[in-house]
Design an enzyme around this catalytic site. Structure first.
Site, PDB file in Angstrom:
ATOM      1  N   SER A 269     -15.954  -7.494  26.251  1.00 38.52           N
ATOM      2  CA  SER A 269     -17.308  -7.811  26.654  1.00 38.52           C
ATOM      3  C   SER A 269     -18.379  -7.149  26.102  1.00 38.52           C
ATOM      4  CB  SER A 269     -17.104  -8.170  28.047  1.00 38.52           C
ATOM      5  OG  SER A 269     -16.861  -7.143  28.902  1.00 38.52           O
TER       6      SER A 269
ATOM      7  N   ASN B 299     -23.868 -12.353  28.143  1.00 40.39           N
ATOM      8  CA  ASN B 299     -24.442 -11.046  28.796  1.00 40.39           C
ATOM      9  C   ASN B 299     -25.516 -10.743  28.219  1.00 40.39           C
ATOM     10  OD1 ASN B 299     -22.350 -10.806  30.761  1.00 40.39           O
ATOM     11  ND2 ASN B 299     -21.052  -9.578  29.261  1.00 40.39           N
TER      12      ASN B 299
ATOM     13  N   GLU C 281     -16.305 -17.179  24.418  1.00 37.13           N
ATOM     14  CA  GLU C 281     -17.221 -16.866  23.144  1.00 37.13           C
ATOM     15  C   GLU C 281     -16.063 -16.352  21.944  1.00 37.13           C
ATOM     16  OE1 GLU C 281     -21.215 -15.498  25.462  1.00 37.13           O
ATOM     17  OE2 GLU C 281     -19.642 -14.042  25.237  1.00 37.13           O
TER      18      GLU C 281
ATOM     19  N   HIS D  98     -13.714 -13.980  23.868  1.00 34.99           N
ATOM     20  CA  HIS D  98     -14.225 -13.382  25.031  1.00 34.99           C
ATOM     21  C   HIS D  98     -14.182 -14.461  26.160  1.00 34.99           C
ATOM     22  CE1 HIS D  98     -17.742 -11.739  27.731  1.00 34.99           C
ATOM     23  NE2 HIS D  98     -16.688 -11.246  28.068  1.00 34.99           N
TER      24      HIS D  98
HETATM   25  P1  NAI Z   1      -7.714  -4.070  33.825  1.00 33.51           P
HETATM   26  O1  NAI Z   1      -7.980  -2.650  34.072  1.00 33.51           O
HETATM   27  O2  NAI Z   1      -7.669  -5.084  34.884  1.00 33.51           O
HETATM   28  O3  NAI Z   1      -6.578  -4.163  32.702  1.00 33.51           O
HETATM   29  C1  NAI Z   1      -6.266  -3.389  31.716  1.00 33.51           C
HETATM   30  C2  NAI Z   1      -4.686  -3.358  31.471  1.00 33.51           C
HETATM   31  O4  NAI Z   1      -4.535  -2.803  29.954  1.00 33.51           O
HETATM   32  C3  NAI Z   1      -4.081  -2.384  32.598  1.00 33.51           C
HETATM   33  O5  NAI Z   1      -2.984  -3.159  33.095  1.00 33.51           O
HETATM   34  C4  NAI Z   1      -3.681  -1.125  31.621  1.00 33.51           C
HETATM   35  O6  NAI Z   1      -2.446  -0.554  31.955  1.00 33.51           O
HETATM   36  C5  NAI Z   1      -3.451  -1.817  30.252  1.00 33.51           C
HETATM   37  N1  NAI Z   1      -3.817  -0.967  29.169  1.00 33.51           N
HETATM   38  C6  NAI Z   1      -4.769  -0.074  28.987  1.00 33.51           C
HETATM   39  N2  NAI Z   1      -4.609   0.545  27.854  1.00 33.51           N
HETATM   40  C7  NAI Z   1      -3.653   0.009  27.240  1.00 33.51           C
HETATM   41  C8  NAI Z   1      -2.959   0.283  25.976  1.00 33.51           C
HETATM   42  N3  NAI Z   1      -3.410   1.250  25.214  1.00 33.51           N
HETATM   43  N4  NAI Z   1      -1.805  -0.357  25.449  1.00 33.51           N
HETATM   44  C9  NAI Z   1      -1.596  -1.298  26.435  1.00 33.51           C
HETATM   45  N5  NAI Z   1      -2.076  -1.547  27.816  1.00 33.51           N
HETATM   46  C10 NAI Z   1      -3.056  -0.773  28.157  1.00 33.51           C
HETATM   47  O7  NAI Z   1      -9.009  -4.538  32.778  1.00 33.51           O
HETATM   48  P2  NAI Z   1      -9.606  -6.072  32.866  1.00 33.51           P
HETATM   49  O8  NAI Z   1     -10.564  -6.163  33.782  1.00 33.51           O
HETATM   50  O9  NAI Z   1      -8.456  -6.958  32.713  1.00 33.51           O
HETATM   51  O10 NAI Z   1     -10.394  -5.909  31.394  1.00 33.51           O
HETATM   52  C11 NAI Z   1      -9.622  -5.611  30.065  1.00 33.51           C
HETATM   53  C12 NAI Z   1     -10.540  -6.122  28.783  1.00 33.51           C
HETATM   54  O11 NAI Z   1     -11.123  -7.525  29.124  1.00 33.51           O
HETATM   55  C13 NAI Z   1     -11.728  -5.147  28.738  1.00 33.51           C
HETATM   56  O12 NAI Z   1     -11.833  -5.032  27.368  1.00 33.51           O
HETATM   57  C14 NAI Z   1     -12.848  -5.751  29.436  1.00 33.51           C
HETATM   58  O13 NAI Z   1     -14.058  -5.430  28.879  1.00 33.51           O
HETATM   59  C15 NAI Z   1     -12.515  -7.307  29.122  1.00 33.51           C
HETATM   60  N6  NAI Z   1     -13.142  -8.383  30.019  1.00 33.51           N
HETATM   61  C16 NAI Z   1     -13.151  -7.976  31.427  1.00 33.51           C
HETATM   62  C17 NAI Z   1     -13.811  -9.170  32.462  1.00 33.51           C
HETATM   63  C18 NAI Z   1     -13.772  -8.856  33.652  1.00 33.51           C
HETATM   64  O14 NAI Z   1     -14.497  -9.473  34.475  1.00 33.51           O
HETATM   65  N7  NAI Z   1     -12.909  -7.985  34.415  1.00 33.51           N
HETATM   66  C19 NAI Z   1     -14.445 -10.173  31.745  1.00 33.51           C
HETATM   67  C20 NAI Z   1     -14.207 -10.322  30.102  1.00 33.51           C
HETATM   68  C21 NAI Z   1     -13.759  -9.325  29.643  1.00 33.51           C
END
Ligand code: NAI
Length: 505
Positions: free
Chosen positions: A123, A194, A156, A144
């Site tokens: 994001s 955003n 997006e 996105h």
């Molecule tokens: P989260 O922390 O809930 O999940 C991330 C997951 O990725 C975890 O399960 C972790 O173990 C895994 N992970 C981390 N590094 C890794 C790697 N190198 N290889 C494989 N798995 C790996 O995070 P969330 O909230 O799901 O966000 C994930 C992405 O989505 C980020 O880039 C965030 O900016 C983006 N995003 C988040 C939103 C939100 O509202 N939470 C909305 C839109 C985008």
């Protein structure tokens, strides 16, 4: 360019909140989906979670039991990244870190076929930077999604400098086929949502900081007059101040400190204090079980109003006149400049000037300004402000007129553009600049704000209803009142106004 075929293998990396949601969306659309997370067991756990979610839909009769089984059967947890080699589309939703994401894409480039698309759900990171240094940067694109991905319609589709336009078109078509509402955008800080949403928070925060009104009143105005689902304070309490403040800071820094995006000190105070919102039990509001929820401040009146005089028309607020008539008020029409005279009071829609300044400049006594409403035929509340010379009797008469039509009046201190009008003008201004800079089309920007953050109206279409010239005047007056670059109108607003055109022409 056509959508990815349904039998094309999709991989999702990162089985957190976003990855699990995206995997569910792709599987629901019919793709075989592999889910991988570097935390052992996380992918299988996430698929169990999806199964439970779908179970709830079955219980509510929104999904057939067979469909549930078919969707879950298409979801496969994998414990090694090598298992993703045959994917046609990989969407990563891992930790928000440029180096880690780029490293992952390098690994995938070596592993997957040449035609494999590498999509990021980031994001805040630049798709251009993510692709830099890769062998096939043209295959890298942003996809996105919004949280929760199965429910939020917006995607997006973000193109970096090197992204193949045919690939963006294909992902746009794929998102449509997945039941989403996609928009095209360029890899610029904050993409569309955003970035364009910043003033929604910033203007309420500024009004609060200046003591214009309290949180509950400002939130109520955004809901009851603006038609937004939530006001800025309840919404940021829900998002979490750490998250919302970090996004504002990152957009502010990415635009080299452009004051349009300046973060708020009062939000920083909350973050510093650990008052992060609902999740920490306290933000702008107190979420303790026994805490009393503050109510918006309403002015009340016992005066009975039966007549008023309309001079000219009230512009976008003109539907109020019919409401007053329907409430049994006799209205005499005269030529004039858009004023409503009731008793001693003179009521007018704000044009962004302070009430006291306008009273002086236009030679008006007892001036009461009203705020913008999304729909004046239905608004249950309006913001008002008064010039310094407005007598208590005149204010009471204005409040009584509104009350007769079932409209609660919430008073703000004399603030330029009141609450809803200045917020919508600034949202439209940001949207206009995004159009000017080729970040997205006017219709995509409006769609993004409706589908991504549930705005009741796209800010550019809204500006068209208010009148581009009126929005421009509000911004010019805000800029003059504050003397700040923050309120400078977008060149596109000025150009459209000069050419007599609208955004969607
Ligand atoms: P989260 O922390 O809930 O999940 C991330 C997951 O990725 C975890 O399960 C972790 O173990 C895994 N992970 C981390 N590094 C890794 C790697 N190198 N290889 C494989 N798995 C790996 O995070 P969330 O909230 O799901 O966000 C994930 C992405 O989505 C980020 O880039 C965030 O900016 C983006 N995003 C988040 C939103 C939100 O509202 N939470 C909305 C839109 C985008």
């Amino acid at each position: 360019m056509s959508a990815l075929s349904k039998d094309a293998k999709v991989a999702v990396i990162g089985a957190g909140a976003m990855g699990a949601g995206i995997a569910q969306v792709a599987a629901q659309a019919g793709h075989p989906v592999k889910l991988y997370d570097n935390r052992p067991g996380a992918a299988a756990q996430a698929i169990d979670g999806i199964d439970r979610q779908l179970g709830r839909l079955v219980e509510k009769g929104k999904l057939g039991a067979e469909d549930r089984s078919a969707i879950v059967a298409r979801l496969q947890p994998v414990e090694a990244i090598e298992a993703l080699a045959d994917s046609k589309l990989v969407i990563e939703a891992i930790v928000e870190n440029l180096e880690v994401k780029r490293g992952l894409f390098q690994q995938l480039e070596a592993l997957c076929g040449e035609d494999c698309v590498l999509a990021s759900n980031t994001s805040s990171l630049s798709i251009t930077s993510l692709a830099a240094g890769l062998k096939r940067p043209q295959q890298v694109v942003g996809m996105h999604f919004f949280n929760p991905a199965p429910l939020m319609a917006l995607v997006e589709v973000v193109s970096g400098l090197a992204t193949d336009p045919a690939l963006s078109d294909s992902l746009y078509a794929t998102s449509l086929a997945w039941g989403k509402k996609p928009v095209h955008t360029k890899s610029t800080p904050g993409f569309i949502v955003n970035r364009v949403a910043r003033p929604f928070y910033a203007e309420s925060l500024r009004l609060l900081q200046e003591g214009a009104a309290d949180c509950a009143t400002l939130d109520a105005l955004m809901r009851d007059a603006g038609g937004f689902r939530m006001g800025a304070f309840e919404l940021t309490d829900l998002i979490g101040h750490d998250v919302n403040y970090a996004v504002t800071c990152s957009v502010f820094a990415a635009y080299y400190g452009d004051f349009r995006f300046q973060p708020s000190l009062i939000q920083k105070e909350l973050v510093d204090a650990g008052r992060l919102g609902r999740k920490s039990g306290r933000g702008f509001y107190d979420y303790a079980e026994d805490a009393e929820r503050p109510q918006p401040a309403n002015l009340s009146s016992t005066t009975n109003i039966s007549t008023c005089v309309l001079e000219g028309d009230l512009g976008v607020a003109q539907p109020l006149v019919q409401r007053f008539k329907d409430a049994g008020i006799e209205i005499t029409q005269r030529a004039g400049t858009g004023l409503l005279r009731v008793g001693d009071a003179v009521i007018a829609l704000s044009d962004g000037r302070l009430a006291s300044q306008r009273a002086k400049e236009d030679g008006l006594r007892n001036l009461v300004l009203i705020d913008l409403a999304l729909d004046y035929t239905k608004a249950s509340r309006l913001g008002i402000s008064c010039s310094a010379d407005t007598t208590p009797d005149a204010l009471d008469q204005a409040v009584a007129l509104l009350a007769k039509a079932g409209i609660a009046a919430s008073r703000l201190s004399d603030s330029p553009g009141l609450a809803v009008l200045r917020t919508v003008a600034m949202l439209a201004n940001e949207g206009a600049d995004a159009v000017l800079q080729g970040v997205g089309s006017a219709s995509d920007i409006d769609l993004a704000m409706r589908a991504g953050v549930n705005y009741p109206q796209g800010p550019l279409a809204w500006a068209g209803q208010i009148g581009i010239g009126n929005v421009l005047r509000v911004l010019d007056n805000l800029q003059a009142a504050y003397g700040e670059d923050r309120y400078r109108p977008s060149l596109l607003l000025r150009r459209l106004h000069a050419e007599g055109r609208a955004f969607h022409d």
